[in-house]
Design an enzyme around this catalytic site. Structure first.
Site, PDB file in Angstrom:
ATOM      1  N   HIS A  27       0.825  -1.215   0.000  1.00 32.73           N
ATOM      2  CA  HIS A  27       0.000   0.000   0.000  1.00 32.73           C
ATOM      3  C   HIS A  27       0.858   1.264   0.000  1.00 32.73           C
ATOM      4  O   HIS A  27       0.675   2.180   0.796  1.00 32.73           O
ATOM      5  CB  HIS A  27      -1.093  -0.001   1.073  1.00 32.73           C
ATOM      6  CG  HIS A  27      -0.673  -0.123   2.512  1.00 32.73           C
ATOM      7  ND1 HIS A  27       0.319   0.622   3.076  1.00 32.73           N
ATOM      8  CD2 HIS A  27      -1.180  -0.891   3.508  1.00 32.73           C
ATOM      9  CE1 HIS A  27       0.429   0.321   4.352  1.00 32.73           C
ATOM     10  NE2 HIS A  27      -0.469  -0.603   4.630  1.00 32.73           N
ATOM     11  N   HIS A  81      -4.928  -8.344  14.952  1.00 30.45           N
ATOM     12  CA  HIS A  81      -4.951  -7.110  14.146  1.00 30.45           C
ATOM     13  C   HIS A  81      -5.760  -7.390  12.885  1.00 30.45           C
ATOM     14  O   HIS A  81      -5.527  -8.384  12.207  1.00 30.45           O
ATOM     15  CB  HIS A  81      -3.509  -6.722  13.822  1.00 30.45           C
ATOM     16  CG  HIS A  81      -3.347  -5.541  12.933  1.00 30.45           C
ATOM     17  ND1 HIS A  81      -4.246  -4.504  12.878  1.00 30.45           N
ATOM     18  CD2 HIS A  81      -2.349  -5.211  12.068  1.00 30.45           C
ATOM     19  CE1 HIS A  81      -3.817  -3.599  12.005  1.00 30.45           C
ATOM     20  NE2 HIS A  81      -2.682  -4.005  11.499  1.00 30.45           N
ATOM     21  N   GLU A  83      -6.016  -5.783   9.975  1.00 31.66           N
ATOM     22  CA  GLU A  83      -5.602  -5.394   8.618  1.00 31.66           C
ATOM     23  C   GLU A  83      -5.498  -6.643   7.743  1.00 31.66           C
ATOM     24  O   GLU A  83      -5.162  -7.734   8.205  1.00 31.66           O
ATOM     25  CB  GLU A  83      -4.278  -4.616   8.655  1.00 31.66           C
ATOM     26  CG  GLU A  83      -4.023  -3.918   7.325  1.00 31.66           C
ATOM     27  CD  GLU A  83      -2.957  -2.817   7.383  1.00 31.66           C
ATOM     28  OE1 GLU A  83      -2.311  -2.630   8.424  1.00 31.66           O
ATOM     29  OE2 GLU A  83      -2.793  -2.141   6.338  1.00 31.66           O
ATOM     30  N   ASP A  85      -3.616  -7.975   5.625  1.00 29.69           N
ATOM     31  CA  ASP A  85      -2.449  -8.847   5.458  1.00 29.69           C
ATOM     32  C   ASP A  85      -2.421  -9.935   6.530  1.00 29.69           C
ATOM     33  O   ASP A  85      -1.674 -10.909   6.399  1.00 29.69           O
ATOM     34  CB  ASP A  85      -1.137  -8.052   5.438  1.00 29.69           C
ATOM     35  CG  ASP A  85      -1.010  -7.044   6.565  1.00 29.69           C
ATOM     36  OD1 ASP A  85      -2.041  -6.531   7.028  1.00 29.69           O
ATOM     37  OD2 ASP A  85       0.130  -6.754   6.974  1.00 29.69           O
ATOM     38  N   HIS A 148      -0.889  -0.291  15.265  1.00 29.76           N
ATOM     39  CA  HIS A 148      -1.053   1.016  14.636  1.00 29.76           C
ATOM     40  C   HIS A 148      -2.484   1.259  14.147  1.00 29.76           C
ATOM     41  O   HIS A 148      -2.743   2.289  13.481  1.00 29.76           O
ATOM     42  CB  HIS A 148      -0.066   1.158  13.452  1.00 29.76           C
ATOM     43  CG  HIS A 148      -0.390   0.241  12.286  1.00 29.76           C
ATOM     44  ND1 HIS A 148      -0.697   0.749  11.046  1.00 29.76           N
ATOM     45  CD2 HIS A 148      -0.510  -1.098  12.162  1.00 29.76           C
ATOM     46  CE1 HIS A 148      -0.931  -0.222  10.191  1.00 29.76           C
ATOM     47  NE2 HIS A 148      -0.815  -1.359  10.840  1.00 29.76           N
ATOM     48  N   ASP A 167       1.812  -6.341  14.400  1.00 26.20           N
ATOM     49  CA  ASP A 167       2.783  -5.577  13.608  1.00 26.20           C
ATOM     50  C   ASP A 167       3.962  -5.070  14.447  1.00 26.20           C
ATOM     51  O   ASP A 167       4.999  -4.672  13.898  1.00 26.20           O
ATOM     52  CB  ASP A 167       2.097  -4.362  12.961  1.00 26.20           C
ATOM     53  CG  ASP A 167       1.311  -4.727  11.716  1.00 26.20           C
ATOM     54  OD1 ASP A 167       1.544  -5.801  11.143  1.00 26.20           O
ATOM     55  OD2 ASP A 167       0.452  -3.910  11.302  1.00 26.20           O
ATOM     56  N   TYR A 195      10.444   0.268   8.791  1.00 21.29           N
ATOM     57  CA  TYR A 195       9.088  -0.132   9.186  1.00 21.29           C
ATOM     58  C   TYR A 195       8.547   0.819  10.243  1.00 21.29           C
ATOM     59  O   TYR A 195       7.417   1.302  10.154  1.00 21.29           O
ATOM     60  CB  TYR A 195       9.116  -1.574   9.712  1.00 21.29           C
ATOM     61  CG  TYR A 195       7.752  -2.169   9.907  1.00 21.29           C
ATOM     62  CD1 TYR A 195       7.115  -2.823   8.860  1.00 21.29           C
ATOM     63  CD2 TYR A 195       7.090  -2.071  11.122  1.00 21.29           C
ATOM     64  CE1 TYR A 195       5.847  -3.361   9.034  1.00 21.29           C
ATOM     65  CE2 TYR A 195       5.834  -2.605  11.300  1.00 21.29           C
ATOM     66  CZ  TYR A 195       5.215  -3.254  10.255  1.00 21.29           C
ATOM     67  OH  TYR A 195       3.963  -3.780  10.424  1.00 21.29           O
ATOM     68  N   HIS A 228       5.355  -9.695  10.958  1.00 23.36           N
ATOM     69  CA  HIS A 228       6.201  -9.569   9.760  1.00 23.36           C
ATOM     70  C   HIS A 228       7.657  -9.742  10.166  1.00 23.36           C
ATOM     71  O   HIS A 228       8.069  -9.225  11.210  1.00 23.36           O
ATOM     72  CB  HIS A 228       6.076  -8.180   9.116  1.00 23.36           C
ATOM     73  CG  HIS A 228       4.707  -7.812   8.659  1.00 23.36           C
ATOM     74  ND1 HIS A 228       4.109  -8.345   7.527  1.00 23.36           N
ATOM     75  CD2 HIS A 228       3.796  -6.946   9.165  1.00 23.36           C
ATOM     76  CE1 HIS A 228       2.909  -7.812   7.378  1.00 23.36           C
ATOM     77  NE2 HIS A 228       2.694  -6.966   8.360  1.00 23.36           N
TER      78      HIS A 228
HETATM   79 FE1  FEO Z   1      -1.121  -3.369   9.975  1.00 22.68          FE
HETATM   80 FE2  FEO Z   1       0.754  -5.980   8.939  1.00 22.68          FE
HETATM   81  O1  FEO Z   1      -0.800  -4.949   9.100  1.00 22.68           O
END
Ligand code: FEO
Length: 404
Positions: A27, A81, A83, A85, A148, A167, A195, A228
């Site tokens: 993104h 989380h 999001e 991903d 976040h 994250d 990051y 990640h």
């Molecule tokens: Fe905020 Fe890895 O998604």
């Protein structure tokens, strides 16, 4: 179907995520080294899956799970989380596994409903202080709102001293290595800093507060498992210290100079500004916008004391690439910066004023009213540009108390 194998982290915990070797644009964040979407399997009495993966990687995750257990044995899924991903594969996983419980934070529940428009909401809400019974183990939940996203939370497994940090403490880095100590520390620093700069910088005061709270809770952490990048086992104190340092935004004697140019006039000024900084003994990073990615600029700004921006005037405005950069950096809310603006123009010259306003909007302390050149810089303008660099350099040294 287990061509892809799980990676054993401890006797009872496995990494069952996916490696995205090909992604280069997350993104808008330039992921030059790819990424991973980490999911974790806990072989407790009630087998538990922490987070899932991006939707196209559902099969890879399921193969890794299948290399350890029959996925239908999973009783609990925890979504730290929302999001996509980490939840793109959640609906398919729920369908495949049919778990007894799917846990998420209050805001996570709302976000997941808004993402997936469930016919039957599968989420059980958990808050800070709640825990889930895994039979012979337990999971404690800690909400980390706005770190976040509003839904963000972390999960702690006390029996194994593992913090699943979504994250938090992550990085975009595809690798076959799963642990921090299998990778060079300078690579981890580069990707973790990038990051932090691009994902967490706007929330730095909350990061400081969270780190303070974790310290007060005196959680023992043998493994720090982000969503990640590598799992931290040997450098946990190091990455916590890095986050603390970045969150505090202590000034360091370095300047970032970004610019774009039409006919190399603003470029000449930019290079002269850098010369002035260099003559003052201040390190600087010159980042031409035609050759620099915004997420790399953010990573440099995170560890700088000055942001100096150059733009030609085009149609009475700053150059579009400069506007894009300022828009992006402004959203990241960098703090404790000094700075200045400069640029060449032909007949109206609004760019420097516009940049001054944007820099002030970012709470950057301006050390100059800005420097303008009509068309092509002459020797006097070049000299003034060097002086501008020196002025910023001296202010940086005042703030930092001398060069490193
Ligand atoms: Fe905020 Fe890895 O998604």
């Amino acid at each position: 179907m287990d061509a892809f194998k799980a990676v054993k982290l401890t006797e009872n915990v496995y990494w069952v995520g996916a490696i995205d070797w090909a992604i280069r644009d997350f993104h808008g964040y330039s992921t030059g080294r790819g990424s991973t979407y980490n999911a974790y399997l806990i072989l407790s009495d009630k087998i538990t899956l922490i987070d899932t993966v991006k939707k196209p990687f559902f099969n890879e995750m399921m193969m890794r799970i299948s290399s350890v257990i029959d996925p239908s044995r999973i009783e609990i899924i925890i979504s730290n989380h929302s999001e996509m991903d980490h939840t793109g594969a959640l609906p398919d996983t729920i369908s495949a596994v049919n778990p007894d419980k799917v846990y998420a934070s209050p805001m996570g529940s709302k976000a997941l409903s808004a993402h997936f428009h469930w016919e039957e909401d599968p989420i059980e809400v958990v808050k800070t202080g709640d825990s889930a019974d895994l039979g012979n183990m337990s999971i404690e939940f800690i909400e980390t709102r706005m770190l976040h996203w509003p839904d963000s939370m972390v999960s702690y497994l006390p029996e194994e001293k593992i913090l699943f940090s979504q994250d938090g403490f992550g990085m975009h880095l595809a690798s076959t290595e799963r642990f921090d100590d299998e990778l060079p520390l300078n690579l981890l620093e580069e990707e973790a800093r990038k990051y932090y700069a691009n994902i967490l910088m706007p929330f730095s005061p909350l990061v400081s507060a969270l780190l303070g709270n974790l310290g007060k809770m005196q959680l023992e952490i043998d493994l720090l498992c982000p969503d990640h990048g590598p799992v931290w086992r040997s450098n946990i104190g190091w990455i916590l210290g890095k986050w603390s340092f970045w969150a505090e935004r202590k000034p360091s004697p370095k300047a970032v100079v970004v610019y774009d140019t039409m006919w190399n006039s603003t470029r000449t000024m930019a290079e002269s500004v850098v010369e002035g900084l260099t003559q003052e003994g201040v390190s600087s990073k010159l980042m031409p916008l035609r050759a620099s990615l915004l997420s790399d600029i953010a990573a440099e700004v995170l560890c700088a004391s000055a942001l100096i921006v150059g733009s030609p005037t085009i149609n009475g405005r700053i150059f579009p690439s400069v506007a894009e950069c300022m828009n992006y950096l402004g959203g990241l809310k960098p703090r404790n910066l000094v700075g200045a603006a400069f640029g060449s123009y032909g007949w109206s010259g609004e760019a420097v004023n516009e940049l001054n306003g944007l820099l002030e909007g970012m709470k950057v302390e301006l050390v100059s009213e800005g420097l303008r050149a009509v068309y092509v810089p002459d020797a006097e303008v070049i000299e003034e540009s060097v002086k501008l660099g020196k002025t910023v350099g001296r202010r940086i040294l005042e703030i930092c108390g001398g060069a490193e």
